[in-house]
Design a protein around this motif. Structure first.
Motif, short mmCIF file in Angstrom:
data_model
loop_
_atom_site.label_atom_id
_atom_site.label_comp_id
_atom_site.label_asym_id
_atom_site.label_seq_id
_atom_site.Cartn_x
_atom_site.Cartn_y
_atom_site.Cartn_z
N PRO A 212 12.81 31.58 -22.11
CA PRO A 212 14.02 31.02 -21.49
C PRO A 212 15.31 31.29 -22.26
N GLU A 213 15.24 31.22 -23.63
CA GLU A 213 16.51 31.35 -24.38
C GLU A 213 17.08 32.77 -24.34
N LYS A 214 16.25 33.76 -23.93
CA LYS A 214 16.76 35.14 -23.84
C LYS A 214 16.93 35.55 -22.38
N ARG A 215 16.72 34.59 -21.49
CA ARG A 215 16.65 34.95 -20.07
C ARG A 215 18.00 35.38 -19.50
N GLY A 216 19.08 34.76 -19.99
CA GLY A 216 20.41 35.13 -19.50
C GLY A 216 20.68 36.61 -19.74
N ALA A 217 20.36 37.09 -20.95
CA ALA A 217 20.59 38.50 -21.28
C ALA A 217 19.73 39.41 -20.39
N ALA A 218 18.46 39.00 -20.15
CA ALA A 218 17.58 39.82 -19.31
C ALA A 218 18.07 39.85 -17.87
N MET A 219 18.49 38.68 -17.37
CA MET A 219 19.01 38.64 -16.00
C MET A 219 20.32 39.43 -15.91
N GLY A 220 21.06 39.46 -17.03
CA GLY A 220 22.28 40.27 -17.09
C GLY A 220 21.96 41.74 -16.92
N LEU A 221 20.83 42.16 -17.52
CA LEU A 221 20.38 43.55 -17.39
C LEU A 221 20.01 43.85 -15.94
N ILE A 222 19.31 42.91 -15.30
CA ILE A 222 19.00 43.08 -13.87
C ILE A 222 20.30 43.18 -13.09
N GLY A 223 21.26 42.31 -13.45
CA GLY A 223 22.56 42.32 -12.77
C GLY A 223 23.24 43.66 -12.89
N LEU A 224 23.15 44.25 -14.09
CA LEU A 224 23.74 45.57 -14.34
C LEU A 224 23.17 46.58 -13.34
N VAL A 225 21.84 46.57 -13.23
CA VAL A 225 21.16 47.53 -12.36
C VAL A 225 21.45 47.23 -10.89
N ILE A 226 21.31 45.95 -10.53
CA ILE A 226 21.44 45.57 -9.13
C ILE A 226 22.88 45.74 -8.64
N MET A 227 23.86 45.59 -9.53
CA MET A 227 25.25 45.72 -9.08
C MET A 227 25.81 47.14 -9.21
#
Length: 484
Positions: free
Chosen positions: A135-150
């Motif tokens: 959980p504590e690293k999840r923001g960064a990982a979701m940010g990576l998904i965001g990078l790809v998805i956007m």
């Protein structure tokens, strides 16, 4: 169960799994938006009206709306590897058919097959990442998904515009094929099974009600965006069937021992706020991403390539902001990102509502970039914060709910925007003396587009009100372990 939950994440080869998922997700998102810029071109080549062309996007969303709710169930019935390989086989088949498509009907069928792949892939991607990343690293990982998805939707229109200008629209799909094949092979070699296969009982009635519910609503709203308008029997019946089926679906899920989607996820207040934020955000993004390229091509007379180029800076900025927002989210929580983000979105849409045929290129690029920065501040933080409040066993349900409602929001948003644009154009035409005059036609279209942006702004303001209820969710491993 507790001990297993704590030791298991260390055994995953996180990087190869992430790369396989993100590559497949990137191409899925790319082909979804690349076609938006090609719509004007497709109308000429295939001799179809704008409302018929819209079905290429609608059918895609409709398939997602029907299949994504079932994904929570599929995640419990099949292993991660099986689902990943199946998703890519559908995507490859659909993309190949679309690349070969000789006419509109064939292309529409190909889009549905493509969407089947995306419908399996999106929830799988989110769920896998939630399981393998603490959980504590999840923001960064979701940010990576965001990078790809956007970034995919951002560069989609530009690449599509270039391909249309120099080759033909078929090449949008030919270009995607090799990447999908690479993703498939990397998945075959590296994908690990991250969830347990529990094979819960399949409730056929739930599947039927969910398909009728989400399908009916998406179909009804999409038809309203076409020539039919809101008063037509087709629209009213479809939306009515959808609403009734959804109510019955919800009642059934709440009374079942093993529901298809566990709606008890809605007991967690931050999850509810996250869902609302994502819903509003998707309505705003997808409606403006459909209206803006159309306006640049038809209202300002730009080529598909130039329209795509104008939208590129905003999309790239959004993609680059995503990992940054992920890190800020891990550090400060969602509230101080989401509220300013919604203000930026509302302000840029307010300026967009004054767009005219003489609006400059700089005006469009700056506003679109501000809009995209705002969106990157809202989507991922609200989504991650919402899912973080759920216990581990609710993850498949939480991701299924989020992803389903994103598709429904997209369909509703684009349908409302198109129908507002159309009715604005029509009402303007009634006031002019010479409807055949090209100047009047242009002015009427511009009037419709302005109305559509005002609708987006109103949605953003509603979102802003909801955002004040956001609270940061602190996830401790103990609570997760005890909940599991």
């Amino acid at each position: 169960m507790t001990g297993k939950g704590q030791t298991e994440p260390r055994k995953f080869k996180t990087l190869p799994i992430l790369v396989s998922l993100l590559l497949a997700g990137f191409i899925g998102m790319f082909s979804e938006t690349a076609l938006n810029v090609a719509l004007s071109d497709l109308m000429n080549v295939l001799q179809i009206t704008p409302t018929t062309a819209q079905w290429l996007t609608t059918a895609y969303l409709l398939t997602l709306g029907i299949l994504v709710p079932i994904s929570g169930l599929l995640l419990q019935w099949f292993s991660t590897r099986q689902l990943f390989i199946a998703a890519l086989c559908f995507s490859i088949a659909g993309t190949f058919l679309a690349a070969m498509a000789p006419n509109f009907e064939f292309l529409l069928t190909a889009r549905v097959v493509q969407a089947m792949g995306t419908a399996l892939l999106l929830p799988l991607m989110f769920n896998t990442i939630l399981v393998i990343i603490p959980p504590e690293k999840r923001g960064a990982a979701m940010g990576l998904i965001g990078l790809v998805i956007m970034v995919a939707p951002a560069i989609g229109p530009t690449i599509a515009g270039l391909l249309i200008e120099s080759l033909s629209w078929h090449w949008i799909f030919w270009l995607s094929l090799p990447f999908l094949v690479i993703a498939l092979f990397s998945g075959i070699f590296f994908m690990q099974n991250v969830t347990e296969v529990t094979k819960p009982k399949i409730d056929i009635l739930s599947i039927i009600l969910s398909s009728l519910g989400f399908g009916g609503i998406v179909y009804g709203f999409s038809s309203a965006g076409e020539a039919e308008g809101w008063g037509s029997p087709k629209v009213i019946i479809a939306i009515a069937i959808g609403v009734i089926a959804l109510v019955l679906f919800c009642i059934r899920q709440m009374t079942m021992k093993q529901p298809m989607i566990n709606l008890r996820a809605f007991k967690f207040p931050m999850f509810v706020v996250g869902v609302l934020m994502v819903f509003i955000c998707m309505m705003v993004i997808l409606s403006s991403m459909l209206i803006l390229p159309m306006y640049l091509q038809q209202g300002q007379g730009y080529t598909a390539f130039k329209a795509g180029l104008l939208l590129l800076p905003g999309g790239i900025i959004n993609g680059l902001m995503s990992p940054l927002m992920g890190r800020l989210f891990d550090k400060y929580g969602p509230k101080w990102l989401v509220i300013p983000g919604l203000v930026l979105v509302a302000v840029s849409l307010w300026f967009f509502s004054s767009i005219t045929a003489t609006s400059t290129v700089i005006f469009v690029i700056v506003l679109h970039s501000v809009l995209m920065i705002g969106i990157s501040m809202i989507m991922m933080p609200a989504q991650t914060n919402g899912i973080n409040q759920l216990p581990l066993e609710y993850y498949p349900d939480g991701t299924a709910i989020m992803n389903t409602l994103q598709q429904v929001a997209g369909a509703i948003g684009t349908a409302l925007a198109v129908s507002i644009m159309t009715s604005g154009t029509k009402s303007y035409m009634k006031t002019v003396t010479d409807p055949a005059d090209p100047l009047n036609v242009g002015a009427a279209f511009t009037h419709g587009v302005q109305n559509a942006f005002i609708f987006g702004m109103v949605m953003a303001i509603i979102g802003l009100v909801v955002a004040f209820f956001l609270k940061r969710v602190i996830v401790s491993h103990k609570t997760q372990a005890s909940m599991h």
